[in-house]
Design an enzyme around this catalytic site. Structure first.
Site, PDB file in Angstrom:
ATOM      1  CE  LYS B  77      -4.393   1.486   2.413  1.00  0.00           C
ATOM      2  NZ  LYS B  77      -4.696   1.699   3.849  1.00  0.00           N
ATOM      3  CB  SER B 152      -8.266   4.510   2.393  1.00  0.00           C
ATOM      4  OG  SER B 152      -7.464   3.302   3.096  1.00  0.00           O
ATOM      5  CB  SER B 176      -8.156   0.861   5.594  1.00  0.00           C
ATOM      6  OG  SER B 176      -9.011   2.192   5.064  1.00  0.00           O
TER       7      SER B 176
END
Lengths: 500, 498, 99
Positions: B77, B152, B176
């Site tokens: 990420k 996210s 997330s």
């Protein structure tokens, strides 16, 4: 405009003080990261993701800084909070990399202490107790260099250059409660408080406490109220006060300035003011009428500090003797008059004199060497005494040689000079410079006889009992022996030789 | 090979059937062929990945002892710093920034020999539930490219579901990791707060943020969990204790005698019918596997969302203050005569997206003088109440369960103009972050009405992360027996035979 | 009912150092009406007897020894700087008081 005298001011108004002192701790590494704290490095060579506030970086707490802060709290008679936290103080400024400062807010590590100070007045020594509200930890900011513009100052600069080597240096802030009741002595009390604080911090060994280098900085809050009133007046906060003398001047100057405004029916504006060394006056800075909103909240990246009783007691056991108590003890032990004692304190030679005495010197001689010749050289070279290569051991050795008659005072001075010049230990200087007291009576007698022969009239006067005339003969002998003779012994032998 | 699990790939590598370079190249090829549609990656470091794979192959051929995931590719990420590799956190603010340091997670990945393929898309600064808030455009759900992949960490979850990587790293502040896992049919774990170091994780909300493992199977997730977890002296909130035995738990999957608590408040009204039915069926499977299903009540959970939308914005308003155009990142308006302050103001207007600005302003308000007690202070008290609810519930059950999200993946653009509706996605995942405990989402089937994946959430007490792996492994095994093949093989667009 | 005016939002935007157009301020103010009412619910249960939680785990006294570790090089430190000069970060003129 300045028609008001200080006496006028204190006849009508009572000053109320509040003092905030920032101290840079002398830890090896920064408060929240492992970068070096050494002063004067090349720009941005002592920075890392943490102290540059880079995305993702996290602070970690320097244990030594916590210990130093607890020590300071203990030395200032504070309670050590069983639970305290760091908080973020949020405001934007380019020299602050994260745009928040990690500080402490409503949960400081030390609270409720006091410092006793004494000042000399015309009415004798007066004592004041300054109450300490809190002692807390925070981090310093970076340094900006303003480029362009006429003066190199912030106003009119074209741009600024930032160096974050100082960002994250551990700072301790010591805040007093309001200090009423000092009356006309407010300026002296403020100075004495900062001086006492400096001595205490120095005795703890937690900071360099050099006001001129900014490792100890004082902000002085001053307000006035009509004598008898219990309502506080509006205060001003004077920053940039970086010598003891300036603390005193700043407080006195602000008292007069406030009184002038109040007498004229003007309002005192709550603001930050900057002290200017050259004029002794303060200049208006930022208005605090609209209070900053720092949006403090507990620092989520750090966990609470909860020192247990054992840790605190271990630290308490290492506290040195309080400087004011130590001064009294030494003064008594050495039977030194007040004035001499202050001279030693001001010249910062108490430690070395004490060490010299402990090594066998008598207090008077130790004092006169350190306060005299050695201080003079240090002043001349504009360095601290500690930076000279002479030690208490050297001085004690020299004093012993003088007492045993192996060195005259004059020769001893030469030895001290040699040690300071880096020529080695007293013994090495003596042998290398060929310094030796001439105490061979036969050689002295020879010189005396030739001096008398050279000045028969003078010799006759002495023989007739006119003793002041002996000086000229002694001088001649000293000259003959190149100053290496013990003048007292020369006099003794001369007078004997001339039947006196 | 790319459709296999990381564990299977690892066996193939150990058995010499394939090299890490070949495996990495296969994934790079897959990325090249599907990522224009999926847009899971913001940056692909093919050169770095192949070099790392080659060094693992070399170490293997020298007979060096390698970790269980050595040579396996991973998607990172973009909120994690990796030295020299562009790291944007999905924001224009950090476009082109190459950090001079590795996050601890990256350090741990490298020392485990895991090959980092690149950085995945995300909602800007991890603020969002759909990855639509990325400054670099949305990621598409591999199950249906017109739908969101969650957020996210939508990029990491989509990369797994599209077989662009078998392993991924996510971060979870309010869901997330788990919500994207749920809507993409993958597995994601938010470990106990402090279980995985936050050093190098670009902070959104420091007291809630937690990095964690994402994969397609429970065992793979556990293997990655073990590789990245552990005490880190650079993170003061890191737990200084041994990592829970998650791999052992994932291999065991024995839930006999375990008490599984169904949280009454995280089910029912507002939850899609197909989500509820799949959830109920999963409970039956767990009961069949020997677990005891009980109901627990956590009455304060209904305040969790409100508290979250005060705490997270407050902390973010402070965490994001450092993006000021002075030391790194974007600088706007630096013309002759401009002041630092005006450059900061302009840069922060242009550099931050709408949602980020909204939360910064909300947080600034919640912390401001006169409002702190009513907002931030009250939210922190709710946090205490939620933690107490969990503590009480865990006296009745070993783990707690719920659907991960109220609905399956919604359409891109469907909720982007309604912040509150968007925030409701996280209603079931937020309590875990508030209490700092562990949470897992794993796929439990497709909702009959839209044939989209449904997530099953398992919550375990702090530092007892192995419990969710036990339950997750049991449920995964039972479901696999029922389906005959992994759920992702049913994905219409990306799942079919290659 | 909690609500924020356009001017309130403008004040917050100044505190947060974000330039905002009038339109943005007005829009945000109206969004906040809805959001603030939703989040203000926390006050229903946040009674005086409840202690606030700021850290999810009850950790205490986490310290680092006072040992110096290598810093970044100035090149690394400045690698992301929008502008630099003489190994320092170059920034626009700072308006404000002299330190």
């Amino acid at each position: 405009m300045s028609s008001l005298t200080y006496d006028d001011v204190v006849a009508k108004y009572e000053p109320v003080l509040g003092l905030e002192v920032h101290v840079e701790l002398n830890t090896h590494s920064k408060m929240f990261c492992s970068c070096s704290t050494i002063f004067g490095g090349q720009p941005n060579t002592q920075t890392c993701p943490v102290c540059l506030g880079m995305p993702g970086a996290l602070p970690t707490v320097n244990e030594k800084a916590i210990e130093s802060t607890i020590l300071i709290g203990l030395a200032l008679n504070c309670s050590i909070a069983p639970f305290s936290r760091f908080a973020r103080k949020n405001y934007f400024y380019p020299d602050m990399p994260k745009n928040f400062q990690i500080s402490q807010f409503d949960e400081p590590i030390c609270v409720d202490g006091f410092v006793d100070v004494e000042i000399d007045t015309d009415e004798g020594v007066k004592k004041f107790r300054i109450e300490v509200e809190r002692v807390h930890m925070e981090e310093d900011t970076g340094k900006s260099l303003h480029v362009g513009g006429a003066t190199g100052r912030i106003h009119g600069a074209d741009y600024s250059l930032l160096d974050y080597n100082r960002a994250g240096i551990p700072l301790v802030e010591i805040v007093t409660k309001i200090v009423p009741g000092t009356g006309r002595y407010a300026p002296e009390v403020a100075r004495a408080y900062v001086a006492e604080l400096r001595d205490i911090l120095r005795s703890l060994g937690v900071s360099d406490v050099k006001m001129e280098q900014g490792s100890l900085r004082c902000d002085a809050n001053v307000s006035l109220r009509i004598i008898g009133s219990d309502v506080l007046g509006t205060r001003s906060e004077t920053k940039n006060v970086n010598s003891l003398r300036s603390v005193e001047r700043a407080v006195r100057g602000e008292m007069i300035r406030h009184a002038e405004r109040l007498n004229n029916g003007d309002r005192v504006v709550q603001e930050t003011r900057h002290f200017q060394e050259d004029t002794g006056l303060t200049r208006s800075g930022r208005s605090k009428e609209q209070a900053e909103d720092y949006r403090y909240f507990p620092e989520p990246d750090l966990v609470p500090v909860a020192p247990d009783a054992l840790w605190i007691e271990q630290l308490r056991a290492t506290l040195p003797e309080r400087p004011s108590i130590r001064r009294k003890r030494l003064q008594e032990q050495w039977s030194v008059p007040d004035k001499e004692m202050s001279a030693m304190v001001n010249a910062d030679v108490l430690d070395v004199v004490e060490a010299t005495v402990l090594l066998g010197s008598d207090p008077t001689k130790a004092r006169s060497w350190w306060l005299g010749e050695i201080s003079r050289v240090a002043n001349e070279k504009e360095i601290a005494i500690a930076q000279l290569p002479i030690t208490p051991n050297d001085v004690a050795e020299i004093v012993v040689l003088v007492n045993s008659g192996e060195l005259t005072d004059k020769l001893a001075r030469q030895v001290v000079e040699g040690v300071i010049a880096g020529e080695g230990t007293p013994a090495q200087v003596i042998s290398q410079r060929g310094i030796k007291v001439v105490n061979d009576d036969v050689a002295l007698m020879k010189a005396i006889e030739s001096a008398c022969a050279a000045q028969p009239e003078t010799a006759e006067k002495v023989r007739a009992g006119h003793l002041p005339a002996a000086g000229a003969l002694i001088g001649a002998v000293m000259k003959e022996t190149q100053g290496q003779a013990d003048a007292a012994r020369v006099r003794e032998l001369l007078l004997k030789h001339l039947g006196q | 090979m790319i459709k296999k699990s990381a564990h299977e790939m690892s066996q193939a590598l150990a058995g010499g059937e394939i090299t890490s370079v070949q495996l990495t190249q296969q994934h790079l090829n897959r990325i090249a062929s599907v990522d224009t549609d999926v847009h899971a990656f913001l940056h692909v470091d093919a050169e770095g990945a192949l070099a790392q794979a080659a060094s693992i192959d070399a170490a293997r051929s020298r007979g060096e002892k390698l970790g269980p995931l050595a040579g396996i590719p991973l998607a990172l990420k973009d909120v994690m710093t990796q030295k020299g590799i562009p790291t944007t956190a999905g924001s224009k603010m950090l476009e082109g920034w190459r950090p001079p340091y590795d996050s601890t997670v990256v350090t741990n990945l490298k020392s485990a020999g895991i090959v980092i393929l690149g950085k995945t898309n995300m909602d800007e600064f991890a603020m969002g539930s759909s990855t639509e808030n990325s400054a670099y455009g949305p990621t598409h759900n591999p199950w249906d490219l017109s739908r969101i992949p969650g957020g996210s960490g939508g990029g990491s979850a989509a990369a797994l579901a599209a077989f662009e990587a078998p392993l991924a790293i996510g971060t979870d502040t309010g869901g997330s990791i788990r919500q994207p896992a749920a809507v993409t049919g993958t597995v994601g774990v938010k470990p106990t707060y402090g279980g995985v170091s936050r050093y190098g994780l670009i902070a959104f909300s420091s007291s809630l943020d937690q990095a964690g493992p994402c994969a397609r199977t429970v065992l793979d997730t556990a293997l990655l969990h073990e590789a990245i977890a552990g005490h880190d002296p650079r993170d003061s909130t890191s737990i200084n204790a041994p990592v829970p035995a998650v791999v052992q738990a994932a291999k065991s999957g024995d839930v006999k005698g375990m008490k599984i608590g169904v949280v009454k408040e995280l089910n029912g009204d507002g939850y899609q019918a197909g989500v509820r039915s799949r959830f109920e069926e999963s409970l039956e499977l767990l009961a069949k596997a020997g677990a005891e299903i009980v109901e627990v009540s956590c009455p304060n959970f209904e305040y969790a969302l409100a508290a979250y939308y005060l705490i997270a914005p407050s902390e973010c308003s402070s965490n994001l203050a450092r993006f000021d155009a002075m030391r790194y990142g974007l600088r706007v308006g630096d013309e002759s005569g401009a002041s630092a302050e005006s450059v900061m103001n302009l840069t922060r207007d242009i550099g931050f997206g709408r949602e980020v600005k909204r939360r910064i302003i909300l947080g600034t308000y919640a912390l401001s003088s006169g409002y702190y007690d009513a907002y931030y202070g009250s939210a922190q008290k709710v946090r205490t109440l939620i933690t107490q609810d969990f503590e009480k519930a865990f006296t009745h059950a070993d783990v707690l369960v719920s659907p991960t999200c109220p609905t399956t993946a919604f359409k891109i653009g469907e909720k982007s103009n309604d912040p509150l509706a968007m925030y409701l996605n996280d209603i079931a995942t937020i309590p875990v972050n508030m209490a700092g405990i562990g949470g897992m989402s794993l796929p439990c089937g497709l909702a009959p009405e839209d044939s989209l994946p449904v997530g099953f959430q398992i919550m375990s007490p702090a530092m007892q992360d192995q419990r969710m792996y036990l339950v997750g492994a049991a449920l995964e095994a039972a479901l696999l027996a029922q389906w005959g093949a992994p759920l992702l093989s049913q994905a219409p667009v990306m799942g079919g035979a290659q | 009912m909690s609500s924020l005016s356009r001017d309130d939002v403008a004040h917050l935007a100044r505190l947060a150092r974000i330039e905002m157009t009038d339109e943005e301020l007005v829009n945000l103010a109206s969004e906040f009406d809805v959001i603030l009412n939703a989040v203000a619910r926390v006050q229903e249960v946040a009674t005086a007897d409840v202690a606030p939680t700021s850290h999810p785990l009850p950790l205490r006294n986490v310290f680092r020894p006072d040992v110096v570790a290598p810093s970044l090089t100035p090149e690394e430190a400045l690698s992301g700087a929008p502008a630099s000069e003489e190994n320092r970060f170059k920034v626009p003129q700072i308006l404000g008081e002299e330190a």
